[in-house]
Scaffold this motif. Structure first.
Motif, PDB file in Angstrom:
ATOM      1  N   LEU A 113       0.813  -1.209   0.000  1.00  0.00           N
ATOM      2  CA  LEU A 113       0.000   0.000   0.000  1.00  0.00           C
ATOM      3  C   LEU A 113       0.853   1.268   0.000  1.00  0.00           C
ATOM      4  N   TRP A 114       2.012   1.182   0.622  1.00  0.00           N
ATOM      5  CA  TRP A 114       2.942   2.309   0.694  1.00  0.00           C
ATOM      6  C   TRP A 114       4.327   1.743   0.975  1.00  0.00           C
ATOM      7  N   ILE A 115       5.339   2.362   0.379  1.00  0.00           N
ATOM      8  CA  ILE A 115       6.721   2.008   0.692  1.00  0.00           C
ATOM      9  C   ILE A 115       7.548   3.277   0.579  1.00  0.00           C
ATOM     10  N   ASP A 116       8.500   3.448   1.486  1.00  0.00           N
ATOM     11  CA  ASP A 116       9.308   4.663   1.412  1.00  0.00           C
ATOM     12  C   ASP A 116      10.258   4.566   0.210  1.00  0.00           C
ATOM     13  N   PRO A 117      10.753   5.695  -0.271  1.00  0.00           N
ATOM     14  CA  PRO A 117      11.587   5.690  -1.483  1.00  0.00           C
ATOM     15  C   PRO A 117      12.841   4.827  -1.383  1.00  0.00           C
ATOM     16  N   ASP A 118      13.361   4.626  -0.173  1.00  0.00           N
ATOM     17  CA  ASP A 118      14.565   3.826  -0.003  1.00  0.00           C
ATOM     18  C   ASP A 118      14.281   2.349   0.269  1.00  0.00           C
ATOM     19  N   TYR A 119      13.007   1.967   0.246  1.00  0.00           N
ATOM     20  CA  TYR A 119      12.602   0.580   0.494  1.00  0.00           C
ATOM     21  C   TYR A 119      13.089   0.098   1.861  1.00  0.00           C
ATOM     22  N   GLN A 120      12.862   0.955   2.882  1.00  0.00           N
ATOM     23  CA  GLN A 120      13.246   0.620   4.245  1.00  0.00           C
ATOM     24  C   GLN A 120      12.044   0.372   5.155  1.00  0.00           C
ATOM     25  N   MET A 121      10.870   0.896   4.776  1.00  0.00           N
ATOM     26  CA  MET A 121       9.640   0.718   5.548  1.00  0.00           C
ATOM     27  C   MET A 121       8.492   0.513   4.577  1.00  0.00           C
ATOM     28  N   VAL A 122       7.531  -0.310   4.994  1.00  0.00           N
ATOM     29  CA  VAL A 122       6.430  -0.630   4.088  1.00  0.00           C
ATOM     30  C   VAL A 122       5.144  -0.844   4.879  1.00  0.00           C
ATOM     31  N   LEU A 123       4.036  -0.513   4.233  1.00  0.00           N
ATOM     32  CA  LEU A 123       2.704  -0.779   4.761  1.00  0.00           C
ATOM     33  C   LEU A 123       2.052  -1.790   3.820  1.00  0.00           C
ATOM     34  N   VAL A 124       1.640  -2.928   4.382  1.00  0.00           N
ATOM     35  CA  VAL A 124       1.100  -4.023   3.579  1.00  0.00           C
ATOM     36  C   VAL A 124      -0.322  -4.322   4.031  1.00  0.00           C
ATOM     37  N   GLY A 125      -1.208  -4.440   3.067  1.00  0.00           N
ATOM     38  CA  GLY A 125      -2.585  -4.828   3.345  1.00  0.00           C
ATOM     39  C   GLY A 125      -2.926  -6.100   2.604  1.00  0.00           C
ATOM     40  N   SER A 126      -4.227  -6.350   2.501  1.00  0.00           N
ATOM     41  CA  SER A 126      -4.718  -7.543   1.824  1.00  0.00           C
ATOM     42  C   SER A 126      -6.007  -7.181   1.111  1.00  0.00           C
ATOM     43  N   SER A 127      -6.709  -8.186   0.617  1.00  0.00           N
ATOM     44  CA  SER A 127      -8.000  -7.906  -0.010  1.00  0.00           C
ATOM     45  C   SER A 127      -9.051  -7.586   1.043  1.00  0.00           C
ATOM     46  N   SER A 128      -8.749  -7.895   2.291  1.00  0.00           N
ATOM     47  CA  SER A 128      -9.665  -7.651   3.411  1.00  0.00           C
ATOM     48  C   SER A 128      -9.132  -6.521   4.283  1.00  0.00           C
ATOM     49  N   LYS A 129     -10.033  -5.793   4.866  1.00  0.00           N
ATOM     50  CA  LYS A 129      -9.678  -4.715   5.788  1.00  0.00           C
ATOM     51  C   LYS A 129      -9.113  -5.266   7.103  1.00  0.00           C
ATOM     52  N   ASN A 130      -9.181  -6.568   7.289  1.00  0.00           N
ATOM     53  CA  ASN A 130      -8.781  -7.198   8.547  1.00  0.00           C
ATOM     54  C   ASN A 130      -7.303  -7.554   8.627  1.00  0.00           C
ATOM     55  N   TYR A 131      -6.540  -7.257   7.599  1.00  0.00           N
ATOM     56  CA  TYR A 131      -5.125  -7.603   7.589  1.00  0.00           C
ATOM     57  C   TYR A 131      -4.301  -6.362   7.271  1.00  0.00           C
ATOM     58  N   LEU A 132      -3.319  -6.101   8.118  1.00  0.00           N
ATOM     59  CA  LEU A 132      -2.443  -4.956   7.910  1.00  0.00           C
ATOM     60  C   LEU A 132      -1.128  -5.225   8.631  1.00  0.00           C
ATOM     61  N   TRP A 133      -0.025  -4.886   7.983  1.00  0.00           N
ATOM     62  CA  TRP A 133       1.299  -5.047   8.571  1.00  0.00           C
ATOM     63  C   TRP A 133       2.115  -3.801   8.317  1.00  0.00           C
ATOM     64  N   ILE A 134       2.948  -3.453   9.281  1.00  0.00           N
ATOM     65  CA  ILE A 134       3.991  -2.449   9.101  1.00  0.00           C
ATOM     66  C   ILE A 134       5.308  -3.204   9.243  1.00  0.00           C
ATOM     67  N   LEU A 135       6.127  -3.119   8.202  1.00  0.00           N
ATOM     68  CA  LEU A 135       7.407  -3.821   8.180  1.00  0.00           C
ATOM     69  C   LEU A 135       8.541  -2.814   7.989  1.00  0.00           C
ATOM     70  N   SER A 136       9.716  -3.202   8.461  1.00  0.00           N
ATOM     71  CA  SER A 136      10.887  -2.348   8.324  1.00  0.00           C
ATOM     72  C   SER A 136      12.122  -3.219   8.110  1.00  0.00           C
ATOM     73  N   ARG A 137      13.131  -2.648   7.505  1.00  0.00           N
ATOM     74  CA  ARG A 137      14.400  -3.359   7.348  1.00  0.00           C
ATOM     75  C   ARG A 137      15.128  -3.477   8.684  1.00  0.00           C
ATOM     76  N   ASN A 138      14.728  -2.660   9.644  1.00  0.00           N
ATOM     77  CA  ASN A 138      15.316  -2.669  10.987  1.00  0.00           C
ATOM     78  C   ASN A 138      14.258  -3.092  11.994  1.00  0.00           C
ATOM     79  N   PRO A 139      14.657  -3.745  13.080  1.00  0.00           N
ATOM     80  CA  PRO A 139      13.675  -4.198  14.075  1.00  0.00           C
ATOM     81  C   PRO A 139      12.931  -3.057  14.768  1.00  0.00           C
ATOM     82  N   LYS A 140      13.485  -1.864  14.742  1.00  0.00           N
ATOM     83  CA  LYS A 140      12.849  -0.690  15.365  1.00  0.00           C
ATOM     84  C   LYS A 140      12.835   0.455  14.361  1.00  0.00           C
TER      85      LYS A 140
END
Length: 166
Positions: A113-140
């Motif tokens: 759904l969104w990714i920063d220009p450096d591909y270090q953080m991302v927002l991931v969804g699904s076909s359902s509103k019930n799934y969402l993840w925030i991921l990062s290349r770093n643990p924090k």
């Protein structure tokens, strides 16, 4: 209402519910830059990750252009690993739509759904509103970055108050 209108009304109801959030994948996405290891910062609760902490996901491109997915997390002091597979069904039209499976031939949508220009953080969804993840290349991640991603999630109609932080 006559019984014949029930399927029509159900369809309209589903369309209205689907319209209250935006899960449109990005139009521009570079899979090569996305490959590698990501750390889960936050997620919505769902049974297949319940009780896990220190979750990470690694995406590895295979020779057949499919993607190997290795998810790891800690549960009760033990490492839990799930090996999955993924592919992009419409790489030319929807490059940020990925189909992911961890069980036989049952695939779920994975929408960038969104990714920063450096591909270090991302927002991931699904076909359902019930799934969402925030991921990062770093643990924090920095508080300002997290607030920015949460504002994006909220603007897309997701309830970020339901997120479980890793």
């Amino acid at each position: 209402f006559p019984l014949a209108t029930l399927p029509i009304m159900a369809g309209l109801s589903m369309q209205l519910r689907a319209a209250d959030f935006d899960n449109t994948p990005l139009e521009s996405f570079d899979l090569t830059r996305y490959l590698g290891k990501w750390y889960e910062i936050a997620r919505f609760d769902h049974p297949f990750e319940r009780g896990l902490s220190q979750v990470s996901a690694e995406y590895i491109l295979q020779e057949d252009n499919k993607i190997k997915v290795i998810n790891k997390g800690m549960k009760n002091g033990k490492v839990k690993t799930a090996i999955g597979k993924a592919y992009r069904p419409k790489a030319e039209d929807e490059p940020a739509l990925i189909k992911v499976s961890f069980f036989l031939f049952f695939y779920s949508d994975y929408r960038i759904l969104w990714i920063d220009p450096d591909y270090q953080m991302v927002l991931v969804g699904s076909s359902s509103k019930n799934y969402l993840w925030i991921l990062s290349r770093n643990p924090k991640i920095e508080k300002a970055d997290l607030e920015h991603i949460l504002s994006i999630a909220n603007s897309k109609g997701y309830d970020s108050s339901k997120l479980i932080f890793n």
